[in-house]
Design a protein around this motif. Structure first.
Motif, PDB file in Angstrom:
ATOM      1  N   ALA A   1       0.846  -1.053  -0.073  1.00 26.65           N
ATOM      2  CA  ALA A   1      -0.008   0.020  -0.046  1.00 26.65           C
ATOM      3  C   ALA A   1       0.870   1.212   0.100  1.00 26.65           C
ATOM      4  O   ALA A   1       0.602   2.205  -0.842  1.00 26.65           O
ATOM      5  CB  ALA A   1      -0.846  -0.076   1.300  1.00 26.65           C
ATOM      6  N   ILE A   2       2.095   1.346   0.899  1.00 23.46           N
ATOM      7  CA  ILE A   2       2.894   2.512   0.722  1.00 23.46           C
ATOM      8  C   ILE A   2       3.475   2.611  -0.484  1.00 23.46           C
ATOM      9  O   ILE A   2       3.600   3.693  -1.040  1.00 23.46           O
ATOM     10  CB  ILE A   2       3.897   2.242   1.996  1.00 23.46           C
ATOM     11  CG1 ILE A   2       3.091   2.347   3.504  1.00 23.46           C
ATOM     12  CG2 ILE A   2       4.961   3.190   1.883  1.00 23.46           C
ATOM     13  CD1 ILE A   2       4.067   1.915   4.469  1.00 23.46           C
ATOM     14  N   VAL A   3       4.158   1.493  -1.152  1.00 23.79           N
ATOM     15  CA  VAL A   3       4.802   1.631  -2.366  1.00 23.79           C
ATOM     16  C   VAL A   3       3.827   2.100  -3.301  1.00 23.79           C
ATOM     17  O   VAL A   3       4.035   3.074  -4.018  1.00 23.79           O
ATOM     18  CB  VAL A   3       5.281   0.121  -2.740  1.00 23.79           C
ATOM     19  CG1 VAL A   3       5.906   0.375  -4.120  1.00 23.79           C
ATOM     20  CG2 VAL A   3       6.405  -0.205  -1.725  1.00 23.79           C
ATOM     21  N   ASN A   4       2.730   1.499  -3.391  1.00 30.19           N
ATOM     22  CA  ASN A   4       1.467   2.027  -4.343  1.00 30.19           C
ATOM     23  C   ASN A   4       1.400   3.432  -4.074  1.00 30.19           C
ATOM     24  O   ASN A   4       1.170   4.243  -5.482  1.00 30.19           O
ATOM     25  CB  ASN A   4       0.262   1.157  -4.384  1.00 30.19           C
ATOM     26  CG  ASN A   4       0.509  -0.189  -4.865  1.00 30.19           C
ATOM     27  OD1 ASN A   4       1.502  -0.401  -5.865  1.00 30.19           O
ATOM     28  ND2 ASN A   4      -0.309  -1.224  -4.579  1.00 30.19           N
TER      29      ASN A   4
ATOM     30  N   ARG B   1       3.164   5.903  -2.736  1.00 32.80           N
ATOM     31  CA  ARG B   1       4.466   6.686  -3.446  1.00 32.80           C
ATOM     32  C   ARG B   1       4.299   6.782  -5.048  1.00 32.80           C
ATOM     33  O   ARG B   1       4.706   7.774  -5.456  1.00 32.80           O
ATOM     34  CB  ARG B   1       5.802   6.370  -2.773  1.00 32.80           C
ATOM     35  CG  ARG B   1       5.766   6.391  -1.230  1.00 32.80           C
ATOM     36  CD  ARG B   1       7.047   6.088  -0.493  1.00 32.80           C
ATOM     37  NE  ARG B   1       7.094   6.332   0.772  1.00 32.80           N
ATOM     38  CZ  ARG B   1       8.129   6.060   1.619  1.00 32.80           C
ATOM     39  NH1 ARG B   1       9.157   5.333   0.904  1.00 32.80           N
ATOM     40  NH2 ARG B   1       8.165   6.480   2.670  1.00 32.80           N
ATOM     41  N   LEU B   2       4.278   5.789  -5.449  1.00 35.46           N
ATOM     42  CA  LEU B   2       4.396   5.733  -6.908  1.00 35.46           C
ATOM     43  C   LEU B   2       3.102   6.252  -7.507  1.00 35.46           C
ATOM     44  O   LEU B   2       3.551   6.890  -8.588  1.00 35.46           O
ATOM     45  CB  LEU B   2       4.203   3.998  -7.279  1.00 35.46           C
ATOM     46  CG  LEU B   2       5.470   3.266  -7.174  1.00 35.46           C
ATOM     47  CD1 LEU B   2       5.108   1.645  -7.458  1.00 35.46           C
ATOM     48  CD2 LEU B   2       6.674   3.751  -7.961  1.00 35.46           C
ATOM     49  N   SER B   3       1.892   6.212  -6.850  1.00 31.50           N
ATOM     50  CA  SER B   3       0.740   6.978  -7.461  1.00 31.50           C
ATOM     51  C   SER B   3       1.149   8.583  -7.448  1.00 31.50           C
ATOM     52  O   SER B   3       0.579   9.292  -8.237  1.00 31.50           O
ATOM     53  CB  SER B   3      -0.317   6.563  -6.629  1.00 31.50           C
ATOM     54  OG  SER B   3      -0.536   7.093  -5.527  1.00 31.50           O
ATOM     55  N   GLU B   4       1.772   8.984  -6.291  1.00 29.02           N
ATOM     56  CA  GLU B   4       2.100  10.285  -5.924  1.00 29.02           C
ATOM     57  C   GLU B   4       3.018  10.730  -7.195  1.00 29.02           C
ATOM     58  O   GLU B   4       2.625  11.948  -7.896  1.00 29.02           O
ATOM     59  CB  GLU B   4       2.911  10.670  -4.754  1.00 29.02           C
ATOM     60  CG  GLU B   4       2.092  10.618  -3.533  1.00 29.02           C
ATOM     61  CD  GLU B   4       2.715  11.078  -2.363  1.00 29.02           C
ATOM     62  OE1 GLU B   4       3.804  10.619  -2.253  1.00 29.02           O
ATOM     63  OE2 GLU B   4       2.260  11.782  -1.554  1.00 29.02           O
ATOM     64  N   ASP B   5       3.779  10.004  -7.727  1.00 29.00           N
ATOM     65  CA  ASP B   5       4.596  10.072  -8.810  1.00 29.00           C
ATOM     66  C   ASP B   5       3.964  10.272 -10.050  1.00 29.00           C
ATOM     67  O   ASP B   5       4.158  11.338 -11.172  1.00 29.00           O
ATOM     68  CB  ASP B   5       5.847   9.237  -8.982  1.00 29.00           C
ATOM     69  CG  ASP B   5       7.006   9.717  -9.984  1.00 29.00           C
ATOM     70  OD1 ASP B   5       7.113  10.813 -10.331  1.00 29.00           O
ATOM     71  OD2 ASP B   5       7.443   8.654 -10.643  1.00 29.00           O
ATOM     72  N   VAL B   6       3.092   9.351 -10.252  1.00 27.81           N
ATOM     73  CA  VAL B   6       2.118   9.361 -11.530  1.00 27.81           C
ATOM     74  C   VAL B   6       1.324  10.645 -11.290  1.00 27.81           C
ATOM     75  O   VAL B   6       1.305  11.191 -12.506  1.00 27.81           O
ATOM     76  CB  VAL B   6       1.206   8.190 -11.423  1.00 27.81           C
ATOM     77  CG1 VAL B   6      -0.010   8.099 -12.370  1.00 27.81           C
ATOM     78  CG2 VAL B   6       2.158   6.925 -11.701  1.00 27.81           C
TER      79      VAL B   6
ATOM     80  N   ILE C   1       5.854  -3.155 -10.138  1.00 25.96           N
ATOM     81  CA  ILE C   1       6.152  -3.188  -8.721  1.00 25.96           C
ATOM     82  C   ILE C   1       4.990  -3.481  -7.787  1.00 25.96           C
ATOM     83  O   ILE C   1       4.845  -4.541  -7.078  1.00 25.96           O
ATOM     84  CB  ILE C   1       6.867  -1.817  -8.295  1.00 25.96           C
ATOM     85  CG1 ILE C   1       8.105  -1.409  -9.092  1.00 25.96           C
ATOM     86  CG2 ILE C   1       6.872  -1.895  -6.411  1.00 25.96           C
ATOM     87  CD1 ILE C   1       8.577  -0.185  -8.372  1.00 25.96           C
ATOM     88  N   SER C   2       3.899  -2.964  -8.317  1.00 22.49           N
ATOM     89  CA  SER C   2       2.477  -3.136  -7.327  1.00 22.49           C
ATOM     90  C   SER C   2       2.169  -4.641  -7.666  1.00 22.49           C
ATOM     91  O   SER C   2       1.906  -5.351  -6.739  1.00 22.49           O
ATOM     92  CB  SER C   2       1.448  -2.502  -7.444  1.00 22.49           C
ATOM     93  OG  SER C   2       1.008  -2.442  -8.977  1.00 22.49           O
TER      94      SER C   2
END
Length: 497
Positions: free
Chosen positions: A22-25, A27-32, A194-195
């Motif tokens: 959930a945390i990785v997703n 952070r990645l979603s923030e970049d997206v 990654i997710s």
């Protein structure tokens, strides 16, 4: 490690993995989202830039039309665009606040526009309006006071310079946008990869841990189930070996203790049963011996006294022998009741039709009594001697307790899903409802023992045999109209412990 600790550790591990996913997703979603927002802002910038260029072109086109024709209609797009330009410049500068180079170009374009407007367009429009107002026929742009600005292409140089700045501005914006667009596509791809990887890893780990725990628990529980099954079949010495030292180990130890206790108890019970059998044999032998002695003594008295024996003494001696026979029958009945279920009788498929003919022949009903059988009777899985004893007692009682010298006994049969149902009905005196339960109790009779020879054991034996085989028995009766004893016999015998 305790089983509860293993379960909790697995739960914590899986929860940690899903939290990490959930945390990785996130952070990645923030970049997206950041890249997506940048691309959106860039598109807004280029749209605003294009809109600004169209407004400048509208002003230039409107001015030229008016200068050539003197028709005010051509100035409408000029003034409309002139009203929009300040807000368009401000919006574009707002977008460029964090982009100094692009901000500088917008400022240059804005300065060139105001120079073109104030030092070129407004002068020529004003002079053209004055010419139209004076009624002077159109003499061309060069005849105007500042017409030389057109001849020396001052206005064209300014507009060309603005186009150069716009081209550079848009070129940089498109280049940056393509880069961020590439980053956006890469961040989306990274997010998916990654997710997906982490999710699959978490699911596989969760399934693996669940499989491990399930196998660990189910394997040991099946050992306990096997122990319980073996105990149910009489193998009381079986033990479970379990060295895991957790909650299930303690349960296994409890089952082992239970098995040992049952084994010890059944061993003691078997020993007591053997002692009781021996005791019953000795007691019955010792009780029957004096009874036979009393009967023999009464007969000797009759033989010795012969005709000199008074009639009332003969009556007493006969009553004595009747009491002796009753006592002997009572002893035999008690022994039979005690032995039900203690001996292992052979189970077989019994032809009830043939069995009833044997029973009727054995009890030999007196003249005047008729026993009616149905046309069809089943084959029943049973110990033949037990079923024979049930029918024999019920038929004998129907005749013995009849209030008349003639009567009818009707045997009927009904088949149910898992039971055979038999009924023995007579047309005797009947039984009052308050005695329906009492008659199945040991030693209970409804008539004086001197009136009808009875030990009060027969129906107790019947009920015990039927109950032991998984059936039920009940009586329905109307006083003066007879009684019906109905019992069930299971199609599938109950497993004996």
């Amino acid at each position: 490690m305790n089983l509860s600790t293993k379960l909790f550790a697995g739960f914590v591990l899986i929860s940690f993995l899903f939290t990490s996913v959930a945390i990785v997703n996130y952070r990645l979603s923030e970049d997206v989202i950041a890249n997506s927002n940048f691309v959106t802002d860039s598109q807004n910038i280029t749209r605003t830039s294009a809109s600004l260029q169209r407004s400048l072109i509208d002003m230039e086109t409107g001015m030229r039309g008016f200068l050539l024709t003197g028709n005010e209609t051509f100035l409408e797009p000029y003034f409309s665009a002139d009203e929009l330009l300040p807000s368009q410049f401000n919006l574009l500068k707002e977008y460029m606040r964090e982009k100094p180079e692009q901000f500088r170009r917008i400022k240059q374009i804005e300065a060139l526009h105001y120079k073109w407007r104030n030092e070129f367009a407004e002068l020529l429009i004003s002079e053209k309006r004055k010419e139209v107002a004076d009624g002077i026929e159109s003499r061309g742009i060069t005849a105007l006071e500042h017409g030389f600005l057109v001849l020396n292409e001052e206005g064209k140089r300014i507009t060309d310079q603005m186009r150069v700045y716009f081209k550079a501005f848009n070129s940089i914006e498109y280049e940056v946008r393509e880069k961020r667009k590439g980053r956006l596509e890469k961040s989306i791809a990274d997010t998916r990869r990654i997710s997906t990887t982490l999710t699959i890893f978490s699911v596989l780990l969760g399934l693996g841990w669940a499989y491990y725990i399930t196998r660990l628990i189910s394997r040991r529980i099946m050992k306990m189930v096997s122990l319980a099954d073996q105990i149910s079949y009489g193998e009381y010495k079986i033990q479970i070996e379990d060295d895991a030292n957790d909650e299930l180990t303690r349960l296994s130890e409890s089952l082992n203790r239970m098995s040992s206790t049952i084994d010890k108890t059944f061993t003691e019970l078997d020993s007591k049963n053997k002692e009781l059998d021996q005791f019953a044999y000795v007691v019955s032998h010792d009780l029957k011996a004096p009874l036979r002695g009393i009967e023999n003594a009464s007969r000797w008295v009759e033989e010795d006294m012969g005709k000199e024996l008074p009639s009332h003494i003969q009556e007493y001696l006969m009553m004595m022998r009747v009491r002796v026979h009753r006592m002997e029958n009572l002893i035999n009945g008690i022994l039979a009741l005690a032995r039900i279920g203690r001996s292992h009788l052979k189970e077989e498929m019994v032809d009830v039709q043939a069995l009833l003919h044997e029973v009727i022949d054995m009890i030999n009903p007196p003249a005047g009594f008729e026993i009616h059988l149905p046309e069809r009777l089943p084959h029943v899985e049973a110990a033949k001697v037990e079923l024979q004893q049930v029918f024999s007692n019920l038929l004998s009682n129907a005749i013995k307790y009849h209030h008349a010298t003639t009567g009818n006994v009707v045997i009927s049969y009904a088949e149910h899903e898992d039971m055979h149902e038999f009924s023995v009905a007579d047309d005797g005196p009947g039984i009052e409802e308050e005695y329906h339960d009492r008659i199945f109790v040991l030693f209970q009779t409804l008539q004086e023992r001197d009136a009808v020879e009875s030990t009060g054991v027969g129906l107790a034996i019947v009920k015990k045999i039927i109950s032991r085989n998984g059936g039920t028995i009940k009586v329905t009766s109307t006083v003066g109209k007879g009684s019906a004893f109905t019992f069930t016999w299971p199609k599938v015998k109950l497993a004996e412990a």
